[in-house]
Scaffold this motif. Sequence first.
Motif, short mmCIF file in Angstrom:
data_model
loop_
_atom_site.label_atom_id
_atom_site.label_comp_id
_atom_site.label_asym_id
_atom_site.label_seq_id
_atom_site.Cartn_x
_atom_site.Cartn_y
_atom_site.Cartn_z
N HIS A 1 44.64 -12.19 56.74
CA HIS A 1 44.66 -12.89 55.45
C HIS A 1 44.18 -14.33 55.60
CE1 HIS A 1 46.04 -10.55 52.08
NE2 HIS A 1 46.45 -11.62 51.44
N SER B 1 48.71 -20.23 40.50
CA SER B 1 49.68 -20.02 39.42
C SER B 1 50.81 -21.01 39.59
CB SER B 1 50.23 -18.59 39.46
OG SER B 1 49.20 -17.65 39.23
N SER C 1 53.44 -14.89 42.71
CA SER C 1 54.17 -13.95 41.86
C SER C 1 54.53 -12.67 42.61
CB SER C 1 53.32 -13.61 40.64
OG SER C 1 53.90 -12.56 39.90
N MET D 1 48.82 -12.31 48.90
CA MET D 1 48.11 -12.31 47.62
C MET D 1 46.65 -11.93 47.82
SD MET D 1 50.39 -13.67 45.37
CE MET D 1 49.44 -14.52 44.09
N GLU D 2 46.10 -11.19 46.88
CA GLU D 2 44.66 -10.87 46.89
C GLU D 2 43.88 -11.76 45.92
OE1 GLU D 2 43.24 -8.88 48.98
OE2 GLU D 2 45.11 -8.15 49.88
N ASP D 3 44.59 -12.45 45.04
CA ASP D 3 43.98 -13.31 44.02
C ASP D 3 44.14 -14.77 44.46
OD1 ASP D 3 43.12 -14.64 41.79
OD2 ASP D 3 44.48 -13.63 40.38
N ILE D 4 43.03 -15.53 44.48
CA ILE D 4 43.11 -16.92 44.94
C ILE D 4 43.37 -17.89 43.80
CG2 ILE D 4 41.62 -16.45 46.91
CD1 ILE D 4 39.42 -18.02 45.40
N ALA D 5 43.50 -17.41 42.57
CA ALA D 5 43.80 -18.30 41.44
C ALA D 5 45.18 -18.91 41.63
CB ALA D 5 43.73 -17.54 40.13
N LYS E 1 52.31 -9.69 41.72
CA LYS E 1 50.92 -9.76 42.15
C LYS E 1 50.78 -9.77 43.67
CE LYS E 1 49.25 -12.23 38.06
NZ LYS E 1 48.55 -13.45 37.57
N SER E 2 51.89 -9.60 44.39
CA SER E 2 51.88 -9.72 45.84
C SER E 2 52.17 -8.40 46.53
CB SER E 2 52.93 -10.74 46.30
OG SER E 2 52.72 -12.00 45.75
N LEU F 1 42.76 -15.92 52.12
CA LEU F 1 43.57 -15.40 51.02
C LEU F 1 44.98 -15.96 51.11
CD1 LEU F 1 42.43 -11.66 51.04
CD2 LEU F 1 41.89 -13.39 49.30
N HIS G 1 47.28 -21.46 51.08
CA HIS G 1 46.43 -21.18 49.92
C HIS G 1 45.12 -21.94 50.14
CE1 HIS G 1 44.82 -20.84 45.91
NE2 HIS G 1 45.79 -20.01 45.59
#
Length: 353
Positions: free
Chosen positions: A11, A40, A65, A34-38, A68-69, A16, A153
């Motif tokens: 990761h 939150s 989240s 997490m797969e999403d780098i946005a 989302k994890s 990621l 992150h």
Amino acid sequence: MKRLFNKIKTHYSSKLPFVAYHKPNTDNVSAFFMEDIALSFVSNFEEKGFVFAPFNSDEKAIIFSEEKSLMMSEELQLEAYVLQDTILKPDYLSKEKHIKIVKKALEKIKTHELQKVVVSREELLDISEFDLVELYKKLLSSYKNAFVYVWFHPMVGLWLGATPETLLNIEGTSFKTMSLAGTQVDVQNKPLIWKSKELEEQQLVTNFIENQLVDIAGNLNTDKTETVKAGNLLHLRTKVSGDLNNSSSLEELIRALHPTPAVCGLPRELARTFLFENENYDRSFYTGFLGELNLQDSKDVVKSSALFVNLRCMRIQNNKAAIFVGGGITKDSDAANEWEETVFKAKTMKRML
């Protein structure tokens, strides 16, 4: 543990977001991948996941989240590491700056504008290369009674730490917190004596917590002050517990406690202002808090949160490790001694590199 460590490695190399953490005196390491780098952010502390909050409570806290994890947990199994103290040349410029700020704080305290203020600094070390997993393994092996984490992150950075201080544990409406202040080096065969400076500093933090909780919680109970060990350091700790009122929220409880005088000072707002004007660097997530937010087992309807103050930590960026250290300044403080305290505290992280 091999599966979880491999996941951390892949990761991180893929840039990621993830966090892996070990709660004090437990047998597992848990993780959020997490797969999403946005990015939150927390809006009202009703979110579920892993929270990473800065020292400045006016800034937003980041949330990984739960929904989302990919979440993992594995039993902690590690060999012991033999650590060597890092020998570095004294940073006389940093020493001069730190002592100057401490003396300015003492002037404010003498005029009764402040009772206490926690002055901190960052120390930068060059690290040409490092193995993230090995570094995290060293922390896990060395600080089993601490909250030991690695958080990443790509838009924020890489942080690691081993903190002895709980901000808040809460299940349903029942919570536990603590005041942690006063520091001395653990020297074998030396009688343990706490001086009036450390005892007063500890009592200031305890009084603050009790006063902050009186309007939002009931059944408050304060335990006797005890000595606890964190790495090569000893601290004074007082546990406080209670029940959150039905009309109060987790957000109110967090806002009441963070930042405590153990990382900021008293009166809180005046101490914050002094630090923003005088420390001359951005603490970022140092002396913020992090941990599980509103998680629950599949069989349990009661939500629980486990939040820890981000002490004994480092940020790694651009082949440099930033190590963060500080100390509480009261009327009995000596500027030169306060510098030496930060030197001892810095060894906790330096020994890992």
